[in-house]
Design a protein around this motif. Structure first.
Motif, PDB file in Angstrom:
ATOM      1  N   SER A 107       0.699  -1.047   0.063  1.00  0.00           N
ATOM      2  CA  SER A 107       0.013   0.113   0.128  1.00  0.00           C
ATOM      3  C   SER A 107       0.775   1.218   0.063  1.00  0.00           C
ATOM      4  O   SER A 107       1.893   1.175   0.782  1.00  0.00           O
ATOM      5  N   SER A 108       0.637   2.345  -0.647  1.00  0.00           N
ATOM      6  CA  SER A 108       1.093   3.462  -0.686  1.00  0.00           C
ATOM      7  C   SER A 108       0.386   4.548   0.618  1.00  0.00           C
ATOM      8  O   SER A 108      -0.916   4.509   0.187  1.00  0.00           O
ATOM      9  N   PHE A 109       1.031   5.097   0.972  1.00  0.00           N
ATOM     10  CA  PHE A 109       0.398   6.004   2.275  1.00  0.00           C
ATOM     11  C   PHE A 109       0.523   7.402   2.032  1.00  0.00           C
ATOM     12  O   PHE A 109       1.356   8.124   1.476  1.00  0.00           O
ATOM     13  N   VAL A 110      -0.438   8.134   2.206  1.00  0.00           N
ATOM     14  CA  VAL A 110      -0.684   9.404   1.949  1.00  0.00           C
ATOM     15  C   VAL A 110      -0.727  10.190   3.503  1.00  0.00           C
ATOM     16  O   VAL A 110      -1.561   9.860   4.253  1.00  0.00           O
ATOM     17  N   ARG A 121      -4.769   6.054   2.083  1.00  0.00           N
ATOM     18  CA  ARG A 121      -4.029   5.063   1.552  1.00  0.00           C
ATOM     19  C   ARG A 121      -4.192   4.743   0.042  1.00  0.00           C
ATOM     20  O   ARG A 121      -5.624   4.387  -0.132  1.00  0.00           O
ATOM     21  N   PHE A 122      -3.560   4.049  -0.855  1.00  0.00           N
ATOM     22  CA  PHE A 122      -3.745   3.715  -2.204  1.00  0.00           C
ATOM     23  C   PHE A 122      -3.474   2.073  -1.860  1.00  0.00           C
ATOM     24  O   PHE A 122      -2.188   1.809  -1.476  1.00  0.00           O
ATOM     25  N   GLN A 123      -4.153   1.315  -2.329  1.00  0.00           N
ATOM     26  CA  GLN A 123      -4.020  -0.106  -2.411  1.00  0.00           C
ATOM     27  C   GLN A 123      -4.627  -0.745  -3.573  1.00  0.00           C
ATOM     28  O   GLN A 123      -5.538  -0.355  -4.191  1.00  0.00           O
ATOM     29  N   ALA A 124      -3.733  -1.868  -3.873  1.00  0.00           N
ATOM     30  CA  ALA A 124      -4.356  -2.836  -5.228  1.00  0.00           C
ATOM     31  C   ALA A 124      -5.463  -3.777  -4.546  1.00  0.00           C
ATOM     32  O   ALA A 124      -5.164  -4.357  -3.679  1.00  0.00           O
ATOM     33  N   ILE A 365       1.391   3.795  -8.087  1.00  0.00           N
ATOM     34  CA  ILE A 365       0.702   4.663  -6.872  1.00  0.00           C
ATOM     35  C   ILE A 365       0.051   3.615  -6.066  1.00  0.00           C
ATOM     36  O   ILE A 365       0.168   3.795  -4.729  1.00  0.00           O
ATOM     37  N   ASP A 366      -0.633   2.712  -6.727  1.00  0.00           N
ATOM     38  CA  ASP A 366      -1.358   1.412  -5.755  1.00  0.00           C
ATOM     39  C   ASP A 366      -0.595   0.639  -5.094  1.00  0.00           C
ATOM     40  O   ASP A 366      -1.065   0.197  -4.197  1.00  0.00           O
ATOM     41  N   SER A 367       0.552   0.226  -5.780  1.00  0.00           N
ATOM     42  CA  SER A 367       1.108  -0.858  -4.997  1.00  0.00           C
ATOM     43  C   SER A 367       2.701  -0.942  -4.804  1.00  0.00           C
ATOM     44  O   SER A 367       3.405  -1.961  -4.425  1.00  0.00           O
ATOM     45  N   LYS A 368       3.237   0.138  -4.908  1.00  0.00           N
ATOM     46  CA  LYS A 368       4.783   0.151  -4.879  1.00  0.00           C
ATOM     47  C   LYS A 368       5.284   0.772  -3.364  1.00  0.00           C
ATOM     48  O   LYS A 368       6.461   1.149  -3.357  1.00  0.00           O
ATOM     49  N   GLY A 369       4.423   1.042  -2.562  1.00  0.00           N
ATOM     50  CA  GLY A 369       4.752   1.220  -1.020  1.00  0.00           C
ATOM     51  C   GLY A 369       5.274   2.760  -1.178  1.00  0.00           C
ATOM     52  O   GLY A 369       6.011   2.974  -0.200  1.00  0.00           O
ATOM     53  N   LEU A 370       4.706   3.637  -1.986  1.00  0.00           N
ATOM     54  CA  LEU A 370       5.036   5.123  -1.769  1.00  0.00           C
ATOM     55  C   LEU A 370       4.744   5.531  -0.507  1.00  0.00           C
ATOM     56  O   LEU A 370       3.578   5.257   0.126  1.00  0.00           O
TER      57      LEU A 370
END
Length: 845
Positions: A107-110, A121-124, A365-370
């Protein structure tokens, strides 16, 4: 037999000597055939005879058992050899496959500004995952996982032969296909294989586990396992689980929380504390939890524990489960979160590298742990939401499935004046109910466009004191259009009249339509100059005119609607503008004419901890108007709050400037109401619209002008956000007075005063020649040049020159300066800036 005996190398036909009488002949191998009958072979013989006899008869039971054991051993050895060959073949044939993408996804966290508090967060799909490195994975969690799932982890080679044997026996006797696995096997199953329960998958799992255990360290395998295993509640990996169950990162977990999480691993759905009933997580979870703690105690006793704890800590922890906070019921997209995440993702996708290629794809954005840090302030977001809820009429709903035409939508946005950072916004209704963000979609701008007309006029050479018609019913040359002012009635269909000659300041205060249409048409390029000024200030162009925007221009959204530079009524705001962009354009005025690109993303860090994007303030600044034009426009907007239609906004403790706005739709109904304004620190725009954004407000809302609900909402937002800020003052006006075009306007009917000496002369006044600072007198030497003379004696020492007179030169009065003398005001009560036709000066200008 040949003479002389058998040939060399030939077996004697009768071993041991010649055949005795009655003895059966031997075969070619020297074996006598079995006798018929009795205990001999053949169909009627003893079946045990197959295992042989001794010389005196059949074998006894002990000898028979020994013989069977030997045969079984030989068979087992043969089977083992065959199995070993199969294992070797399988080991060489089965390679480590590519990792499952779903289990590699993070998940990428905002985060809000500051990078600590999470926005979302964005997640797949449904996988919430946040991987930790080997160094970041807490030792306490590692101990708990080994104690819970694989106590032989540090000794085994990736597979557990005893466990496999037990599994095979259980599967054969019960028909189930379950079975215990090592941590390595579970890691392999999650990362490389499917979740199907088949023997072929188990074989692959075992072989790959053997290979992985030889290629990777135990610590790496354990970390990978803890990053991929499912903990329930949609959480994959211990970091996501820690935040889901205990609302804290994994590094903050204590021994009880670590043991409880790893206990849940055994049955994520069944052991969920919220599903386990009334006994504080359920007796089953408690039992498993205590099992984990016992295992941790054994690890400690064996010297295998990685973290520091003692028996007393374990004993105390075993008494009860840790306290689990109540799960958050709200969706990760509920409220304004979904709107915020959408804005963040859109901006991330718009970012380009030096080659013009996208910096981030949607998959990344959804799956690379940003880790994405935004400009948003949690306080500003909450303030905007509270202000709207407090002010908007309670009987008007934001969402109505049965009557969508009766929905009232409010959009609000706050931008940092000095940076263009979006600090907060309110997008309207809950994102789960509707995904339209009214802070980004917007509506017709109305009179909030007028400041850009004034700024364009100042740059063209006009001044604040130049006068324009204030009467309604202005006819546009070459058209059949008549411009009206507000306040139309049957008796006065062209609206209020403010006098034939009013200054730009007065026109701004009262939002006089006819003045600004006349001002727009008097510009060298007419409405196109207004358009250019607005775009440079921060309002995005219409898409068909986008090529006219700067190459690095970005806005939220990227384009406006119906923004036609050739529309001669552009100054009255028929184009649709978003509150975010309007707030940023007004921030340009407050920032001395320098536009900052409005933005929501300040920094992005990848999964490795490397900064892959960071906002560069200098690269995103551009001068939109001169500092003098900005300061004069700002002065006029300050008068709107002090004396004009925006007085509602003047209740805050900071100096304020702003503009009301209303717009009408194709049916001549009021369809939007605005207030946009700023302090020296923050700029905020508030918009009220109905239905699809163009519904009728007049007659539906009790107050449908910008001075009503929008200005009150603005004051609530800005009052809260600026109360704790240090007091800042606006710059003084520059009083620009250039060479204006001779046609299309009436020149100023007031006279610019001569500069006068003053002890209190601002730098801006000095720059514009409006005052002459008093100079300190210089010391002079005496004629004799004798510095040794006694003080007070004539001709001795130094004496100052006589100062020049400090009496000011007579000038016009202040009321003449600002054009607001009250001698013989027009009949409508508007003093009109000294435009009394009865005076000789007024009649000749």
């Amino acid at each position: 037999m040949p003479p002389g005996g058998p040939r060399p190398g030939q077996r004697p036909p009768y071993p041991g000597g010649p055949r005795r009488p009655g003895e059966p002949p031997v075969d070619r191998l020297g074996q006598r055939p079995a006798r018929r009958g009795g205990n001999g072979g053949g169909r009627g013989g003893d079946p045990m005879a197959a295992f042989g006899t001794d010389d005196d008869g059949p074998l006894d039971k002990k000898a028979l058992a020994i013989r069977i054991g030997k045969i079984a051993a030989i068979f087992a050895l043969v089977m083992a050899l065959i199995g070993s060959a199969a294992v070797i073949i399988s080991y060489n044939a089965i390679s480590i496959p590519s990792a499952n993408e779903a289990f590699q996804a993070e998940s990428s966290f905002v985060y809000y500004a500051g990078g600590k508090k999470e926005v979302g967060r964005f997640q797949a799909g449904d996988q919430n995952r946040d991987a930790l490195s080997q160094e970041e994975m807490p030792a306490l969690i590692k101990d708990a996982a080994v104690a819970a799932e694989d106590r032989s982890f540090y000794e085994n080679n990736g597979i557990d032969l005893k466990g496999i044997a037990r599994t095979l026996f259980t599967n054969a006797t019960t028909g189930s296909q379950g079975g215990a696995s090592t941590i390595t096997q579970q890691y392999v199953k999650n990362l490389y294989l499917s979740q199907e329960r088949t023997y072929s998958r188990k074989v692959k799992e075992a072989v790959i586990s053997l290979k992985i255990s030889r290629q990777q360290s135990k610590d790496k395998i354990l970390t990978g396992y803890l990053n991929t295993v499912y903990f329930g509640r949609g959480a994959y990996g211990v970091q996501a689980a820690a935040k889901t169950y205990f609302r804290k990162p994994a590094e903050k977990l204590d021994i009880k929380e670590a043991a409880a999480l790893t206990a849940i691993l055994n049955n994520p759905n069944g052991f969920d504390p919220e599903k386990a009933g009334a006994d504080s997580g359920g007796t089953e979870l408690l039992g498993r939890y205590q099992y984990v703690l016992n295992g941790m105690a054994k690890l400690k006793a064996q010297g295998k524990a990685l973290s520091d704890y003692d028996e007393a800590t374990i004993a105390k922890a075993k008494e009860a489960l840790p306290k689990f906070p109540k799960p958050k019921a709200a969706s990760r997209l509920g409220g304004q979160k979904g709107h915020a995440l959408t804005l963040v993702k859109n901006e991330l996708k718009s970012l380009k590298n030096e080659n013009g290629e996208p910096l981030f794809t949607e998959e990344e954005i959804d799956s690379k742990g940003l880790k994405v840090t935004t400009t948003l302030s949690a306080k500003a977001m909450k303030t905007a939401e509270n202000a709207v809820r407090d002010v908007r009429p309670k009987d008007k709903k934001a969402v109505s499935a049965k009557h969508p035409e009766d929905e009232l939508h409010v959009g609000a946005a706050t931008v940092d004046v000095k940076t263009g950072a979006l600090k907060g916004f309110y997008g309207g209704q809950d994102y789960l109910e509707s995904q339209i963000n009214w802070a980004a979609s917007g509506g017709m701008a109305g009179s909030t466009m007028k400041p850009f007309t004034l700024a364009a006029a100042l740059e063209a050479g006009y001044s604040l004191k130049d006068t324009w018609t204030g009467e309604g019913g202005l006819e546009i040359p070459g058209t059949d259009r008549v411009v009206r002012n507000s306040g139309q009635t049957d008796a006065d269909p062209t609206g209020h009249g403010y006098g034939e000659h009013i200054t730009g300041i007065k026109a701004m205060e009262e939002s006089v339509n006819t003045s600004f249409v006349e001002m727009s048409t008097a510009l060298p390029n007419g409405s196109e100059d207004v358009y250019d000024m607005a775009v440079k200030a921060g309002l995005p162009p219409d898409e068909q005119h986008a090529e006219e925007a700067p190459a690095d221009y970005r806005s939220i959204p990227a384009y406006s609607t119906d923004f036609d530079p050739k529309n001669y009524l552009l100054t009255l705001g028929r184009q649709a503008i978003s509150p975010i962009n309007m707030a940023n354009a007004y921030a340009t005025i407050a920032n001395g004419g320098v536009r900052n690109t409005v933005h929501i993303v300040s920094k992005v860090v990848d999964a490795k901890g490397e900064v892959v994007y960071e906002w560069n303030q200098r690269d995103n600044e551009e001068r939109a108007m001169s500092e003098d034009a900005a300061d004069d426009t700002s002065y006029a907007l300050q008068q709107v709050v002090k004396n004009g239609t925006g007085r509602t906004a003047g209740v805050i403790n900071q100096p304020a400037a702003g503009k009301t706005g209303t717009a009408t739709n194709a049916d001549d109904d009021v369809s939007s109401a605005w207030f946009a304004g700023y302090t020296p620190q923050l700029s905020t725009a508030v918009m009220y619209v109905r239905g699809k954004g163009s519904g009728k407000l007049d007659g539906w809302l009790d107050s449908y002008f910008g001075a009503g609900y929008p200005a009150e909402t603005w004051a609530k937002i800005m009052g809260t956000l600026t109360d704790d800020l240090e007091l800042e003052e606006f710059p003084e006006p520059a009083w620009m007075d250039g060479e204006a075009p001779e046609d299309g306007h009436e020149p100023s009917l007031t006279q610019k005063p001569d500069p006068t000496p003053s002890e209190d002369c601002s730098k801006k006044d000095e720059r514009k020649g409006l005052c002459i600072p008093i100079e300190e007198p210089e010391e002079t030497e005496s004629p004799s040049g004798d510095s040794s003379a006694s003080p007070g004696e004539p001709g001795e020492g130094t004496t100052p020159d006589e100062p020049e007179s400090t009496d000011p030169v007579p000038t016009e009065t202040a009321c003449d300066w600002f054009g607001d003398c009250e001698t013989t005001p027009p009949g409508d009560g508007n003093n009109g800036g000294g435009n009394d036709p009865a005076t000789e000066e007024g009649a000749t200008r």
